[in-house]
Design an enzyme around this catalytic site. Sequence first.
Site, PDB file in Angstrom:
ATOM      1  N   ARG A 230       0.843  -1.190   0.000  1.00 47.58           N
ATOM      2  CA  ARG A 230       0.000   0.000   0.000  1.00 47.58           C
ATOM      3  C   ARG A 230       0.879   1.242   0.000  1.00 47.58           C
ATOM      4  NH1 ARG A 230      -3.461  -2.797  -1.473  1.00 47.58           N
ATOM      5  NH2 ARG A 230      -5.427  -3.331  -0.434  1.00 47.58           N
ATOM      6  N   HIS A 278      -1.025   0.245  -9.698  1.00 50.70           N
ATOM      7  CA  HIS A 278      -1.735  -0.675  -8.785  1.00 50.70           C
ATOM      8  C   HIS A 278      -2.342  -1.852  -9.557  1.00 50.70           C
ATOM      9  CE1 HIS A 278      -3.845  -0.854  -4.625  1.00 50.70           C
ATOM     10  NE2 HIS A 278      -3.660  -2.066  -5.108  1.00 50.70           N
TER      11      HIS A 278
HETATM   12  C1  GLV Z   1      -4.977  -5.222  -3.899  1.00 51.13           C
HETATM   13  O1  GLV Z   1      -4.474  -4.180  -3.689  1.00 51.13           O
HETATM   14  C2  GLV Z   1      -5.443  -6.136  -2.885  1.00 51.13           C
HETATM   15  O2  GLV Z   1      -5.530  -5.764  -1.709  1.00 51.13           O
HETATM   16  O3  GLV Z   1      -5.748  -7.282  -3.232  1.00 51.13           O
END
Ligand code: GLV
Length: 315
Positions: A230, A278
């Site tokens: 994150r 992401h």
């Molecule tokens: C992606 O960011 C997840 O948490 O699977």
Amino acid sequence: MAEPVTLLLDVPSGWSGHWAGPLSEYLPQARLLGQDDAAVEAGRIDYLITFRPRKGLLASLSNLKAVFCLGAGVDGILADPDFPRDLPLMRFVDRSLSRELAQYVVLHVLIFHRGQRYFDAAQAMNKWRQRPLLRRTEDTRIGILGMGEIGTMCAERLRDLDFPVTGWSRSRKAVSGVESFAGAGELAPFLARSDILICLLPLTSATQGILNAKTFALLPKGAFLINAARGGHLIEADLVEAIDRGHLAGATLDVFQHEPLPADSVLWNHPKITVTPHVAAITDPRAAARAISEGIGALERGEPAPYRVDIAQGY
Ligand code: GLV
């Protein structure tokens, strides 16, 4: 199930088409609602399927029985002050997700280890520039922060490529051929032997900002960072500073403090940073629909659902 259960699928509108089919297939009796129906039917919704609920949604769902997270990390749900702390919350755990993340991690470890950016730059100039590996595989020590399902698979894949691998986690782990460091007291020695540091931690109050100037100073000179967890783990300015003064060799970042990463972020054009949007592991709708149907089935029978989050722990 006697009464059909009502599910609310809270995904951006462009994505709902991918989800509706698999969810209807695995939960044929269920009533599946999309964002547009949420307001009228709020009091009748049994289960919410979401990743980052939009503001006010959780507060409006008065009869919710449980929430299913579409990803592995549930920080986006726990950050909502309206999330009832005693409501069952399930994270998504599946081999398909771990495997995608492991592919991403192996890819970026190898791009760095093999000096691929150097060869890309040479090709762009039509230059035949041979160069040996800067460091032997056996001497490239990999440290994985976070040894849950995903971290463990990444560790095994990298170990099988002959890298020396260690993992750091809250409690000690037994993964064959992977040295385990545990707890705050063992973080510094773990960092000191991580030539490539890979962050796969859940984002909690204990791990927020863990990738900071102090952490980077403990890494060996020339270390490389991969953050696929994150954005909240990383103090971005500290990373840029550590790279620019030559202590770190570079980084691959898939997650950011602000997403989408603002167009004026210095990270986009930094010559030693690779940015991806992401996408390290994108949840497979079929696998998630299967997991959600198993979870709902268990809850409707009055049994605990698999992968319920420990709210105090945050994962
Ligand atoms: C992606 O960011 C997840 O948490 O699977």
